[in-house]
Scaffold this motif. Structure first.
Motif, PDB file in Angstrom:
ATOM      1  N   ASN A  93       0.819  -1.218   0.000  1.00  0.00           N
ATOM      2  CA  ASN A  93       0.000   0.000   0.000  1.00  0.00           C
ATOM      3  C   ASN A  93       0.853   1.269   0.000  1.00  0.00           C
ATOM      4  O   ASN A  93       0.567   2.231   0.709  1.00  0.00           O
ATOM      5  CB  ASN A  93      -0.972   0.020   1.180  1.00  0.00           C
ATOM      6  N   ARG A  94       1.902   1.264  -0.808  1.00  0.00           N
ATOM      7  CA  ARG A  94       2.755   2.445  -0.970  1.00  0.00           C
ATOM      8  C   ARG A  94       3.068   2.624  -2.453  1.00  0.00           C
ATOM      9  O   ARG A  94       3.177   1.656  -3.189  1.00  0.00           O
ATOM     10  CB  ARG A  94       4.065   2.296  -0.209  1.00  0.00           C
ATOM     11  N   THR A  95       3.222   3.866  -2.858  1.00  0.00           N
ATOM     12  CA  THR A  95       3.546   4.182  -4.242  1.00  0.00           C
ATOM     13  C   THR A  95       4.692   5.183  -4.254  1.00  0.00           C
ATOM     14  O   THR A  95       4.734   6.090  -3.427  1.00  0.00           O
ATOM     15  CB  THR A  95       2.319   4.796  -4.962  1.00  0.00           C
ATOM     16  N   GLU A  96       5.590   5.011  -5.212  1.00  0.00           N
ATOM     17  CA  GLU A  96       6.721   5.924  -5.317  1.00  0.00           C
ATOM     18  C   GLU A  96       6.255   7.292  -5.802  1.00  0.00           C
ATOM     19  O   GLU A  96       5.440   7.408  -6.712  1.00  0.00           O
ATOM     20  CB  GLU A  96       7.767   5.379  -6.285  1.00  0.00           C
ATOM     21  N   LEU A  97       6.783   8.321  -5.195  1.00  0.00           N
ATOM     22  CA  LEU A  97       6.515   9.704  -5.586  1.00  0.00           C
ATOM     23  C   LEU A  97       7.706  10.138  -6.433  1.00  0.00           C
ATOM     24  O   LEU A  97       8.731  10.566  -5.913  1.00  0.00           O
ATOM     25  CB  LEU A  97       6.357  10.558  -4.328  1.00  0.00           C
ATOM     26  N   TYR A 114      -3.069   5.872   2.856  1.00  0.00           N
ATOM     27  CA  TYR A 114      -3.990   6.116   3.959  1.00  0.00           C
ATOM     28  C   TYR A 114      -4.119   7.609   4.192  1.00  0.00           C
ATOM     29  O   TYR A 114      -3.117   8.322   4.335  1.00  0.00           O
ATOM     30  CB  TYR A 114      -3.494   5.451   5.249  1.00  0.00           C
ATOM     31  N   LEU A 115      -5.348   8.090   4.259  1.00  0.00           N
ATOM     32  CA  LEU A 115      -5.625   9.490   4.559  1.00  0.00           C
ATOM     33  C   LEU A 115      -5.792   9.629   6.063  1.00  0.00           C
ATOM     34  O   LEU A 115      -6.601   8.935   6.669  1.00  0.00           O
ATOM     35  CB  LEU A 115      -6.899   9.946   3.837  1.00  0.00           C
ATOM     36  N   GLU A 116      -5.030  10.511   6.671  1.00  0.00           N
ATOM     37  CA  GLU A 116      -5.109  10.747   8.112  1.00  0.00           C
ATOM     38  C   GLU A 116      -5.734  12.111   8.370  1.00  0.00           C
ATOM     39  O   GLU A 116      -5.306  13.113   7.774  1.00  0.00           O
ATOM     40  CB  GLU A 116      -3.706  10.704   8.737  1.00  0.00           C
ATOM     41  N   ILE A 117      -6.746  12.170   9.248  1.00  0.00           N
ATOM     42  CA  ILE A 117      -7.402  13.437   9.562  1.00  0.00           C
ATOM     43  C   ILE A 117      -7.393  13.733  11.053  1.00  0.00           C
ATOM     44  O   ILE A 117      -7.767  14.826  11.461  1.00  0.00           O
ATOM     45  CB  ILE A 117      -8.856  13.466   9.040  1.00  0.00           C
ATOM     46  N   GLU A 118      -6.967  12.754  11.865  1.00  0.00           N
ATOM     47  CA  GLU A 118      -6.954  12.931  13.322  1.00  0.00           C
ATOM     48  C   GLU A 118      -5.610  12.504  13.887  1.00  0.00           C
ATOM     49  O   GLU A 118      -4.942  11.634  13.334  1.00  0.00           O
ATOM     50  CB  GLU A 118      -8.068  12.103  13.967  1.00  0.00           C
ATOM     51  N   ASP A 119      -5.260  13.106  15.026  1.00  0.00           N
ATOM     52  CA  ASP A 119      -4.032  12.706  15.698  1.00  0.00           C
ATOM     53  C   ASP A 119      -4.324  11.524  16.631  1.00  0.00           C
ATOM     54  O   ASP A 119      -5.412  10.954  16.605  1.00  0.00           O
ATOM     55  CB  ASP A 119      -3.393  13.891  16.432  1.00  0.00           C
ATOM     56  N   ASP A 120      -3.379  11.185  17.492  1.00  0.00           N
ATOM     57  CA  ASP A 120      -3.513  10.024  18.370  1.00  0.00           C
ATOM     58  C   ASP A 120      -4.621  10.179  19.409  1.00  0.00           C
ATOM     59  O   ASP A 120      -5.127   9.200  19.934  1.00  0.00           O
ATOM     60  CB  ASP A 120      -2.179   9.734  19.051  1.00  0.00           C
ATOM     61  N   LYS A 121      -5.033  11.394  19.701  1.00  0.00           N
ATOM     62  CA  LYS A 121      -6.084  11.626  20.698  1.00  0.00           C
ATOM     63  C   LYS A 121      -7.440  11.903  20.068  1.00  0.00           C
ATOM     64  O   LYS A 121      -8.377  12.286  20.752  1.00  0.00           O
ATOM     65  CB  LYS A 121      -5.679  12.774  21.606  1.00  0.00           C
ATOM     66  N   GLY A 122      -7.556  11.731  18.751  1.00  0.00           N
ATOM     67  CA  GLY A 122      -8.818  11.936  18.064  1.00  0.00           C
ATOM     68  C   GLY A 122      -9.116  13.389  17.736  1.00  0.00           C
ATOM     69  O   GLY A 122     -10.219  13.716  17.326  1.00  0.00           O
ATOM     70  N   LEU A 123      -8.137  14.265  17.904  1.00  0.00           N
ATOM     71  CA  LEU A 123      -8.310  15.681  17.593  1.00  0.00           C
ATOM     72  C   LEU A 123      -7.923  15.940  16.142  1.00  0.00           C
ATOM     73  O   LEU A 123      -7.093  15.223  15.579  1.00  0.00           O
ATOM     74  CB  LEU A 123      -7.442  16.538  18.521  1.00  0.00           C
ATOM     75  N   LYS A 155      -7.853   4.541  -6.980  1.00  0.00           N
ATOM     76  CA  LYS A 155      -7.087   3.378  -7.410  1.00  0.00           C
ATOM     77  C   LYS A 155      -6.632   2.447  -6.292  1.00  0.00           C
ATOM     78  O   LYS A 155      -6.336   1.286  -6.557  1.00  0.00           O
ATOM     79  CB  LYS A 155      -5.840   3.840  -8.187  1.00  0.00           C
ATOM     80  N   SER A 156      -6.523   2.913  -5.076  1.00  0.00           N
ATOM     81  CA  SER A 156      -5.939   2.085  -4.015  1.00  0.00           C
ATOM     82  C   SER A 156      -6.953   1.094  -3.448  1.00  0.00           C
ATOM     83  O   SER A 156      -8.164   1.244  -3.605  1.00  0.00           O
ATOM     84  CB  SER A 156      -5.397   2.965  -2.895  1.00  0.00           C
ATOM     85  N   LYS A 157      -6.440   0.075  -2.782  1.00  0.00           N
ATOM     86  CA  LYS A 157      -7.302  -0.904  -2.121  1.00  0.00           C
ATOM     87  C   LYS A 157      -8.041  -0.271  -0.938  1.00  0.00           C
ATOM     88  O   LYS A 157      -9.080  -0.756  -0.530  1.00  0.00           O
ATOM     89  CB  LYS A 157      -6.459  -2.079  -1.621  1.00  0.00           C
ATOM     90  N   THR A 158      -7.484   0.791  -0.406  1.00  0.00           N
ATOM     91  CA  THR A 158      -8.069   1.444   0.767  1.00  0.00           C
ATOM     92  C   THR A 158      -8.957   2.627   0.387  1.00  0.00           C
ATOM     93  O   THR A 158      -9.249   3.471   1.232  1.00  0.00           O
ATOM     94  CB  THR A 158      -6.948   1.925   1.701  1.00  0.00           C
ATOM     95  N   LYS A 159      -9.426   2.691  -0.856  1.00  0.00           N
ATOM     96  CA  LYS A 159     -10.173   3.863  -1.310  1.00  0.00           C
ATOM     97  C   LYS A 159     -11.480   4.063  -0.539  1.00  0.00           C
ATOM     98  O   LYS A 159     -11.863   5.203  -0.279  1.00  0.00           O
ATOM     99  CB  LYS A 159     -10.414   3.826  -2.808  1.00  0.00           C
ATOM    100  N   GLN A 160     -12.167   2.986  -0.139  1.00  0.00           N
ATOM    101  CA  GLN A 160     -13.407   3.137   0.623  1.00  0.00           C
ATOM    102  C   GLN A 160     -13.141   3.805   1.967  1.00  0.00           C
ATOM    103  O   GLN A 160     -13.864   4.711   2.389  1.00  0.00           O
ATOM    104  CB  GLN A 160     -14.085   1.778   0.827  1.00  0.00           C
TER     105      GLN A 160
END
Length: 173
Positions: A93-97, A114-123, A155-160
């Protein structure tokens, strides 16, 4: 009080110069603390890289304290950020930039799917002591950001998962 400068112009030969008699206040303007948060915060553009530790990304505990760059792929009116982690190692699940190279180590750079929108505390992710903004010479081009977004959402497997994350992020406005 300020100096008195007359803004009228006196003619001296072919050139003009201002007279120095009227009052001009040289103090800086006062910014109202009740003004819009967008006026007080800096805008973080797409492609800007941030530096963070692995243990601040998402709610999953990896146990790693490695410093990792992340790239901003979206933002909202509250200046909250949606980021994608970067890596120096190829893997699942990685692509070269291809348009970006780590300037310090001259290694290839990969982005995780993977799209990240929160930190470790959910903020929400914002520029603070956990996510430090890098200099603009470390930015990723807009073309590469569009490539990352295309991979994440089409395109990614994690698109959903990524689409759900983006919907949740956009509803925060």
């Amino acid at each position: 009080m300020g100096k008195r400068i007359d803004l009228s112009v006196e003619k001296v030969g072919k050139k003009t110069k201002p007279k120095r008699n009227s009052t001009i206040n040289h103090k800086r303007p006062v910014i109202n603390s009740n003004s819009s948060p967008l006026n007080r915060m800096s805008y973080i553009p797409w492609g800007r890289t941030l530096t963070t530790n692995d243990n601040y990304l998402g709610k999953q505990k990896t146990g790693s304290s490695k410093t990792r760059p992340v790239v901003v792929v979206d933002n909202n009116r509250k200046n909250e950020l949606a980021v994608v982690p970067l890596s120096s190692k190829n893997g699942k699940n990685r692509t070269e930039l291809k348009g970006y190279q780590n300037t310090k180590t001259k290694q290839k750079t990969y982005y995780k799917h993977y799209l990240e929108i929160e930190d470790d505390k959910g903020l929400p992710i914002k520029v603070n002591n956990k996510f430090r903004e890098n200099h603009k010479n470390m930015d990723i081009s807009h073309k590469d950001v569009e490539l990352i977004r295309d991979t994440l959402f089409k395109k990614s497997k994690t698109k959903q998962f990524n689409i759900k994350q983006l919907d949740k992020f956009k509803k925060r406005k």
